[in-house]
Design a protein around this motif. Structure first.
Motif, mmCIF file in Angstrom:
data_model
loop_
_atom_site.group_PDB
_atom_site.id
_atom_site.type_symbol
_atom_site.label_atom_id
_atom_site.label_comp_id
_atom_site.label_asym_id
_atom_site.label_seq_id
_atom_site.Cartn_x
_atom_site.Cartn_y
_atom_site.Cartn_z
ATOM 1 N N GLU A 164 -1.099 -11.764 1.722
ATOM 2 C CA GLU A 164 0.346 -11.573 1.681
ATOM 3 C C GLU A 164 0.778 -10.300 0.966
ATOM 4 O OE1 GLU A 164 2.485 -15.831 2.064
ATOM 5 O OE2 GLU A 164 2.039 -15.178 0.033
ATOM 6 N N PRO A 167 1.045 -6.841 3.892
ATOM 7 C CA PRO A 167 -0.028 -7.794 4.195
ATOM 8 C C PRO A 167 -1.219 -7.123 4.871
ATOM 9 C CG PRO A 167 1.729 -7.985 5.804
ATOM 10 C CD PRO A 167 2.204 -6.986 4.799
ATOM 11 N N GLY A 558 3.793 -12.249 3.582
ATOM 12 C CA GLY A 558 2.771 -11.797 4.520
ATOM 13 C C GLY A 558 2.147 -12.905 5.331
#
Length: 742
Positions: A164, A167, A558
């Motif tokens: 994330e 990402p 992400g």
């Protein structure tokens, strides 16, 4: 709300819930205080280091699950650490081998047994930036390096993990050794412009929202703000020089001699008091001072003033001259020499019919002559625009060919109640709507490269996007729309005083350029769509000194879901939150081809009203996936914890992928009383983050939560969240591809 309506709403919600009340057929849990071997942890708090809170490594809840490739048990991915990057520098990233026993009745609880782990590490220094354990030999990865949320085993045995913070996609060997540099996520969807090009930002009269319009300072600020083109409206002086003013009338007077609107201080100059004239401009009698009645030398003694002082103030009045077109070109050249940045000019020939009648000048010819004299005839850096039609046709067929230049022309299209004045002067009663039909657009394409459309042709007064842009594009025309301003007085109520929302809607409609009084705002919005990568605020570039304001994704937004398609070639990553510039509540589902390394947008997932994020993604067959969706509530405040079946082949009217609810995790049947929290045969799963789903067979799925260790609230205000694992029987079987399930 009336009580009867409240009861009706509650009954409707209950009936919808029961319609998808799948059945709990197995339950197991892992205590919150579960630790594995490793160094002490929990020493960081808000970026400050103190004494470790734990003597080893907590399992920290689960954020992804897959079958163990060895053929026995499962592998769960622990979340990144203690809830934030600045708290997790000593939380090691690991995948755990796990045995699960679902239990059968309340007296025989299920069991979760840890059987070892895979440590994620980077001993070969594939990460090209500094990590926490930079100097160590193993370079074990931590929750301050990556926020790992989903994973999949490829057919070659290697491991792909979704992150994330980037990402990123992270590629590991089966035993957790990073094999290559993190793979960035491209900002793929783009915009439906005519040729897929980035939209232009056109500084409307310069940065006229922040400086008096049509001054060198307004143009300079526009360029510094990121404008691709600056727009000088051109009028003619008494001695035949083109200068930048919005209208030939540079100060308009009321019948009693008061200034109603002005762009210069001419009315305050006693030496020019005898220059007041009443003239007919495009059919309207106007009294005031006119540019064509002054020589350039006389105009140079005047100073620019703010045209909209009630809105924008007078802080810069009296400070700037009236510039010539040649001086505007010199400014552009000066900026290019200093910065290397090539900015274009977007001149408008103002009122060609009026100028010919009153001043005896051909403003189109003067423009081409000036551009040639100043050697500024690069067709990539000039657009010529006009609200009239005849002068554009003359430019195309006569003036430019004779001069040996070929510059793109743009037909301006004003509001439906107005008309091109050359038509009106010739007795033609048509208005601008006559230029918006498909046939008219095709005709415009014979002499112009684009249309400069009033924005209500593109977004109507109800805030609805029309088909104007797509129809113009079919005719091969660029669409440059005007005028986008930041002030609330110019915005529809639906935008809630957010000028960026209006710009984003126009960009999603496919406009190829925006005229804006605030080019800094326009450049920022276009940048949201044209930044090469999707970046969260935790992206490594921002850790190296770049401003996180450039992020295009909200924090921890992400790859929350990562899944390998049944074909073994396509890796699917579902972002947890919308990319900046996308419609609210719409998440990008990205596809990454493992063989070609090519990215594609597989579709957009639409969150339910009240839904905040997704938790996981797992394949069912080549075109269907299960998706976990959740709100941000826990315990009594939790409302949305659901499993949806997502189809890549079917779309909703808004273009998002169609999904079908298959299980409401807040209302599972538990007739056997398998879970300790079940009440009256009903089981709810009210954790904030439910981040694991896996298909076991055609009618059974596995679901588990992340406990955000050491968080509380899911099962009670002061109760530590445990990791619960659910076996859920669906009411209807799934259509599985070969190899899906076990």
């Amino acid at each position: 709300m009336k009580p009867s309506l409240t009861r009706a709403a509650a009954l409707l919600a209950l009936s919808l819930s029961l319609a998808h009340a799948a059945t709990l057929v197995g339950y197991a849990e892992l205590k919150a205080d579960t630790f594995t071997s490793g160094p002490p942890s929990g020493a960081w708090n808000g970026g400050l280091r103190g004494a470790p809170r734990f003597s080893s490594q907590p399992v920290q809840g689960f954020s992804g699950v897959q079958f163990d490739p060895s053929g026995s048990g499962f592998i769960f991915l622990s979340d990144n650490g203690f809830g934030a990057r600045n708290n997790s520098a000593d939380a090691l990233l690991r995948l755990h081998r796990v045995d699960l026993k679902p239990g059968s009745v309340s007296a025989q609880r299920g069991q979760v047994t840890l059987k070892g782990f895979i440590a994620l590490r980077d001993p070969d220094r594939k990460v090209p930036w500094q990590i926490v354990n930079e100097a160590s030999a193993e370079r074990l990865l931590t929750g301050a390096d990556f926020d790992v949320e989903g994973f999949a085993f490829a057919p070659d045995g290697t491991l792909w993990v979704g992150d994330e913070f980037g990402p990123y996609l992270l590629h590991f060997s089966a035993d957790g050794r990073l094999l290559e540099a993190p793979v960035s996520t491209p900002n793929l969807p783009g915009l439906p412009t005519l040729r897929g090009q980035a939209p232009l930002i056109i500084g409307h009269r310069g940065s006229s929202g922040t400086r008096p319009e049509h001054t060198l300072e307004a143009y300079r600020v526009a360029i510094e703000a990121g404008a691709d083109f600056i727009e000088p409206d051109l009028v003619v002086t008494k001695d035949g020089v083109l200068v930048a003013r919005h209208e030939p009338v540079i100060a308009v007077l009321s019948p009693d001699g008061k200034v109603q609107e002005a762009t210069t201080d001419v009315a305050a100059r006693p030496e020019f008091k005898d220059r007041v004239r009443t003239k007919t401009l495009d059919g309207q009698a106007i009294t005031g001072y006119w540019a064509e009645d002054f020589t350039l030398a006389e105009l140079k003694t005047m100073r620019a003033v703010e045209r909209l002082p009630q809105l924008r103030g007078r802080a810069y009045d009296g400070r700037f001259e009236v510039p010539t077109l040649a001086e505007v070109i010199a400014l552009v050249r000066e900026v290019e020499a200093r910065t290397g940045r090539k900015v274009g000019l977007y001149p408008e020939t103002k009122h060609p019919t009026f100028v010919a009648q009153v001043a005896g000048r051909d403003i189109s010819q003067l423009l081409i002559d000036t551009l040639k004299k100043e050697h500024f005839t690069d067709p990539a850096r000039v657009f010529i625009q006009s609200f009239e039609v005849g002068n554009l046709r003359a430019l195309k067929t006569r003036i430019m060919p004779a001069a040996g230049v070929n510059l793109p022309l743009v037909q301006l299209v004003s509001s439906p109640d107005e008309a091109p004045y050359d038509w009106t002067a010739a007795g033609d009663g048509r208005k601008y709507g006559a230029l918006t039909t498909d046939a008219a657009l095709r005709d415009i394409a014979t002499y112009a490269s684009g249309v400069g459309a009033y924005k209500r042709w593109i977004i109507d007064d109800q805030g609805r996007t029309t088909d104007f842009v797509s129809r113009a594009h079919r005719a091969g025309l660029l669409v440059h729309s005007w005028t986008f301003r930041n002030e609330p007085t110019y915005l529809l109520p639906a935008y809630a005083n957010d000028p960026e929302a209006e710009m984003r809607q126009a960009l999603r409609a496919g406009v190829d350029g925006l005229f804006t009084d605030f080019p800094a705002t326009g450049a920022r919005v276009v940048g949201q769509y044209t930044t090469p990568e999707v970046r969260s605020p935790q992206h490594h570039a921002f850790m190296q000194g770049a401003g996180s304001a450039e992020a295009t994704l909200a924090g921890s937004g992400g790859f929350e879901g990562l899944a390998l398609g049944p074909d073994g070639r396509s890796l699917y990553g579902l972002l947890e939150k919308p990319v900046l510039g996308d419609l609210p509540g719409q998440l990008r589902l990205m596809r990454f081809d493992l063989s070609t390394r090519a990215w594609a947008l597989a579709g957009r997932y639409a969150l339910e009203s009240g839904g905040e994020a997704i938790g996981d993604l797992t394949p069912v067959n080549d075109h269907e996936f299960l998706v976990l969706e959740r709100d941000n509530g826990s315990g009594e405040s939790a409302r949305i914890k659901r499993v949806y079946l997502l189809s890549l082949r079917e779309k909703n009217p808004d273009g998002t992928l169609k999904k079908t609810l298959v299980a409401d995790l807040m209302a599972l049947r538990d007739p056997q009383g398998l879970a300790p929290s079940t009440k009256a045969g009903r089981f709810g799963f009210p954790y904030v983050t439910i981040e694991n789903v896996l298909v076991l067979d055609a009618q059974t799925i596995l679901v588990a939560n992340d406990n955000n260790y050491p968080a509380t609230g899911g099962r009670g205000k002061d109760v530590k969240d445990v990791s619960e694992v659910l076996w859920i029987k669906l009411d209807s079987p799934l259509t599985l591809a070969p190899g899906v399930g076990r």
